[in-house]
Design a protein around this motif. Structure first.
Motif, PDB file in Angstrom:
ATOM      1  N   THR A 115       5.152   1.138  -9.229  1.00  0.00           N
ATOM      2  CA  THR A 115       4.612   1.732  -7.999  1.00  0.00           C
ATOM      3  C   THR A 115       3.410   0.959  -7.466  1.00  0.00           C
ATOM      4  O   THR A 115       3.290   0.753  -6.255  1.00  0.00           O
ATOM      5  CB  THR A 115       4.206   3.197  -8.230  1.00  0.00           C
ATOM      6  OG1 THR A 115       3.294   3.262  -9.344  1.00  0.00           O
ATOM      7  CG2 THR A 115       5.422   4.048  -8.519  1.00  0.00           C
ATOM      8  N   MET A 116       2.513   0.512  -8.347  1.00  0.00           N
ATOM      9  CA  MET A 116       1.316  -0.193  -7.876  1.00  0.00           C
ATOM     10  C   MET A 116       1.650  -1.511  -7.186  1.00  0.00           C
ATOM     11  O   MET A 116       1.187  -1.743  -6.052  1.00  0.00           O
ATOM     12  CB  MET A 116       0.320  -0.422  -9.014  1.00  0.00           C
ATOM     13  CG  MET A 116      -0.888  -1.251  -8.590  1.00  0.00           C
ATOM     14  SD  MET A 116      -2.114  -1.507  -9.882  1.00  0.00           S
ATOM     15  CE  MET A 116      -2.998   0.037  -9.775  1.00  0.00           C
ATOM     16  N   PRO A 117       2.414  -2.416  -7.813  1.00  0.00           N
ATOM     17  CA  PRO A 117       2.704  -3.678  -7.106  1.00  0.00           C
ATOM     18  C   PRO A 117       3.475  -3.471  -5.817  1.00  0.00           C
ATOM     19  O   PRO A 117       3.240  -4.191  -4.835  1.00  0.00           O
ATOM     20  CB  PRO A 117       3.518  -4.486  -8.134  1.00  0.00           C
ATOM     21  CG  PRO A 117       3.988  -3.501  -9.128  1.00  0.00           C
ATOM     22  CD  PRO A 117       2.980  -2.406  -9.171  1.00  0.00           C
ATOM     23  N   ILE A 118       4.384  -2.500  -5.785  1.00  0.00           N
ATOM     24  CA  ILE A 118       5.142  -2.241  -4.560  1.00  0.00           C
ATOM     25  C   ILE A 118       4.204  -1.738  -3.455  1.00  0.00           C
ATOM     26  O   ILE A 118       4.259  -2.210  -2.317  1.00  0.00           O
ATOM     27  CB  ILE A 118       6.269  -1.216  -4.810  1.00  0.00           C
ATOM     28  CG1 ILE A 118       7.345  -1.839  -5.702  1.00  0.00           C
ATOM     29  CG2 ILE A 118       6.880  -0.747  -3.490  1.00  0.00           C
ATOM     30  CD1 ILE A 118       8.437  -0.876  -6.117  1.00  0.00           C
ATOM     31  N   PHE A 119       3.336  -0.797  -3.821  1.00  0.00           N
ATOM     32  CA  PHE A 119       2.402  -0.255  -2.826  1.00  0.00           C
ATOM     33  C   PHE A 119       1.475  -1.344  -2.302  1.00  0.00           C
ATOM     34  O   PHE A 119       1.271  -1.478  -1.087  1.00  0.00           O
ATOM     35  CB  PHE A 119       1.577   0.870  -3.443  1.00  0.00           C
ATOM     36  CG  PHE A 119       0.439   1.322  -2.566  1.00  0.00           C
ATOM     37  CD1 PHE A 119       0.677   2.135  -1.460  1.00  0.00           C
ATOM     38  CD2 PHE A 119      -0.869   0.918  -2.832  1.00  0.00           C
ATOM     39  CE1 PHE A 119      -0.368   2.530  -0.630  1.00  0.00           C
ATOM     40  CE2 PHE A 119      -1.910   1.315  -2.010  1.00  0.00           C
ATOM     41  CZ  PHE A 119      -1.666   2.122  -0.903  1.00  0.00           C
ATOM     42  N   LEU A 120       0.902  -2.152  -3.189  1.00  0.00           N
ATOM     43  CA  LEU A 120      -0.028  -3.191  -2.772  1.00  0.00           C
ATOM     44  C   LEU A 120       0.666  -4.259  -1.925  1.00  0.00           C
ATOM     45  O   LEU A 120       0.092  -4.777  -0.965  1.00  0.00           O
ATOM     46  CB  LEU A 120      -0.692  -3.829  -3.996  1.00  0.00           C
ATOM     47  CG  LEU A 120      -1.636  -2.917  -4.797  1.00  0.00           C
ATOM     48  CD1 LEU A 120      -2.163  -3.647  -6.028  1.00  0.00           C
ATOM     49  CD2 LEU A 120      -2.786  -2.417  -3.935  1.00  0.00           C
ATOM     50  N   PHE A 121       1.912  -4.578  -2.286  1.00  0.00           N
ATOM     51  CA  PHE A 121       2.670  -5.567  -1.504  1.00  0.00           C
ATOM     52  C   PHE A 121       2.921  -5.043  -0.091  1.00  0.00           C
ATOM     53  O   PHE A 121       2.694  -5.763   0.901  1.00  0.00           O
ATOM     54  CB  PHE A 121       3.998  -5.872  -2.192  1.00  0.00           C
ATOM     55  CG  PHE A 121       4.882  -6.815  -1.412  1.00  0.00           C
ATOM     56  CD1 PHE A 121       4.659  -8.183  -1.441  1.00  0.00           C
ATOM     57  CD2 PHE A 121       5.930  -6.329  -0.648  1.00  0.00           C
ATOM     58  CE1 PHE A 121       5.454  -9.048  -0.719  1.00  0.00           C
ATOM     59  CE2 PHE A 121       6.739  -7.188   0.080  1.00  0.00           C
ATOM     60  CZ  PHE A 121       6.503  -8.555   0.044  1.00  0.00           C
ATOM     61  N   VAL A 122       3.384  -3.797   0.020  1.00  0.00           N
ATOM     62  CA  VAL A 122       3.651  -3.208   1.338  1.00  0.00           C
ATOM     63  C   VAL A 122       2.359  -3.116   2.142  1.00  0.00           C
ATOM     64  O   VAL A 122       2.334  -3.413   3.342  1.00  0.00           O
ATOM     65  CB  VAL A 122       4.306  -1.818   1.182  1.00  0.00           C
ATOM     66  CG1 VAL A 122       4.410  -1.120   2.536  1.00  0.00           C
ATOM     67  CG2 VAL A 122       5.682  -1.943   0.540  1.00  0.00           C
ATOM     68  N   ALA A 128      -1.231  -7.532   7.350  1.00  0.00           N
ATOM     69  CA  ALA A 128      -1.053  -8.841   7.988  1.00  0.00           C
ATOM     70  C   ALA A 128      -0.461  -8.690   9.384  1.00  0.00           C
ATOM     71  O   ALA A 128      -0.909  -9.343  10.340  1.00  0.00           O
ATOM     72  CB  ALA A 128      -0.158  -9.722   7.120  1.00  0.00           C
ATOM     73  N   ILE A 129       0.527  -7.812   9.522  1.00  0.00           N
ATOM     74  CA  ILE A 129       1.154  -7.600  10.837  1.00  0.00           C
ATOM     75  C   ILE A 129       0.162  -6.953  11.799  1.00  0.00           C
ATOM     76  O   ILE A 129       0.010  -7.379  12.945  1.00  0.00           O
ATOM     77  CB  ILE A 129       2.414  -6.729  10.681  1.00  0.00           C
ATOM     78  CG1 ILE A 129       3.468  -7.468   9.850  1.00  0.00           C
ATOM     79  CG2 ILE A 129       2.969  -6.353  12.049  1.00  0.00           C
ATOM     80  CD1 ILE A 129       4.684  -6.629   9.494  1.00  0.00           C
ATOM     81  N   ALA A 130      -0.535  -5.919  11.309  1.00  0.00           N
ATOM     82  CA  ALA A 130      -1.489  -5.206  12.174  1.00  0.00           C
ATOM     83  C   ALA A 130      -2.625  -6.124  12.607  1.00  0.00           C
ATOM     84  O   ALA A 130      -3.044  -6.111  13.778  1.00  0.00           O
ATOM     85  CB  ALA A 130      -2.033  -3.983  11.429  1.00  0.00           C
TER      86      ALA A 130
END
Length: 233
Positions: A115-122, A128-130
């Motif tokens: 959950t942590m790496p997925i959350f941090l990646f998202v 970056a987009i914002a």
């Protein structure tokens, strides 16, 4: 800046400039000292990558040193051009790097491993987009400070629980009494501080894994972590 000076990159489009006369030494480099002062960070990151790979540290530390290198390259592009697009290549990796520090600092005690790496990646992708769309100014600085503050308690916990004097020395930040090229010196100091922080975290992680870490010194100067992995690993 004298408007008659011919420059390679065209008019400045970045939202900020840093403590240096533009194109004073070259028409190809807007802020010369702020650009070349990133070179030590790249070299230190390269040394960290080689150490992490040759001693078979976990991939997270190779990526961490690589993120330092990416940030330094992005900073060079920004200060050399003073263009808005290149400014994003400096500021966005700053956030990505802190997110990576958060993962390394907190993941050993995180019970849900994915959950942590997925959350941090998202989180990193969304930011970056914002940032590329809205070009955050003051809010970027506030956001970055908050992320750094979130890392501080955990880093302090690692520091106070580390008994090795040489390792604890890596976590300390030194001062400097003069400031002839403020922002450029900041780049150099942050390059060393990032390298020392990464090395300290490598030492702490090696202790957690039972790899008998010791602090060595390259050519009698630059510290690095030596480990002895059990044969079963």
């Amino acid at each position: 800046m004298d408007e008659t000076i011919s420059t390679f990159w065209g008019p400045v489009t970045s939202t900020k400039e840093c403590c240096e006369i533009n194109y004073a030494l070259s028409p190809y480099i807007a802020e010369f000292y702020n650009t070349v002062s990133n070179i030590p960070t790249i070299l230190l990151a390269l040394i960290g990558i080689i150490n992490a790979l040759t001693q078979r540290f976990e991939k997270r530390f190779t990526v961490l040193h690589l993120s330092n290198m990416t940030l330094a390259i992005g900073s060079m592009l920004y200060h050399a051009t003073l263009q808005n697009v290149q400014q994003q290549s400096d500021e966005t990796p700053m956030v990505w790097e802190v997110l990576l520090y958060m993962y390394i600092l907190y993941s050993p005690d995180w019970h849900y491993r994915t959950t942590m790496p997925i959350f941090l990646f998202v989180y990193g992708v969304v930011f970056a987009i914002a940032h590329s769309v809205f070009h955050f100014g003051v809010s970027f600085k506030v956001h970055y400070i908050i992320l750094c503050l979130l890392c501080t308690p955990r880093m302090y916990k690692y520091y106070i629980h580390t008994q090795d004097v040489s390792a604890k020395r890596l976590a300390k930040i030194s001062g400097w009494p003069i400031n002839p090229q403020g922002h450029a010196l900041w780049h150099v100091f942050m390059g060393f501080n990032s390298y020392f922080a990464n090395t300290f975290l490598m030492f702490c992680r090696a202790q957690q894994r039972g790899w008998s870490p010791k602090v060595g010194h390259l050519m009698g100067g630059l510290p690095y972590v030596k480990i002895e992995k059990p044969k079963s690993q």
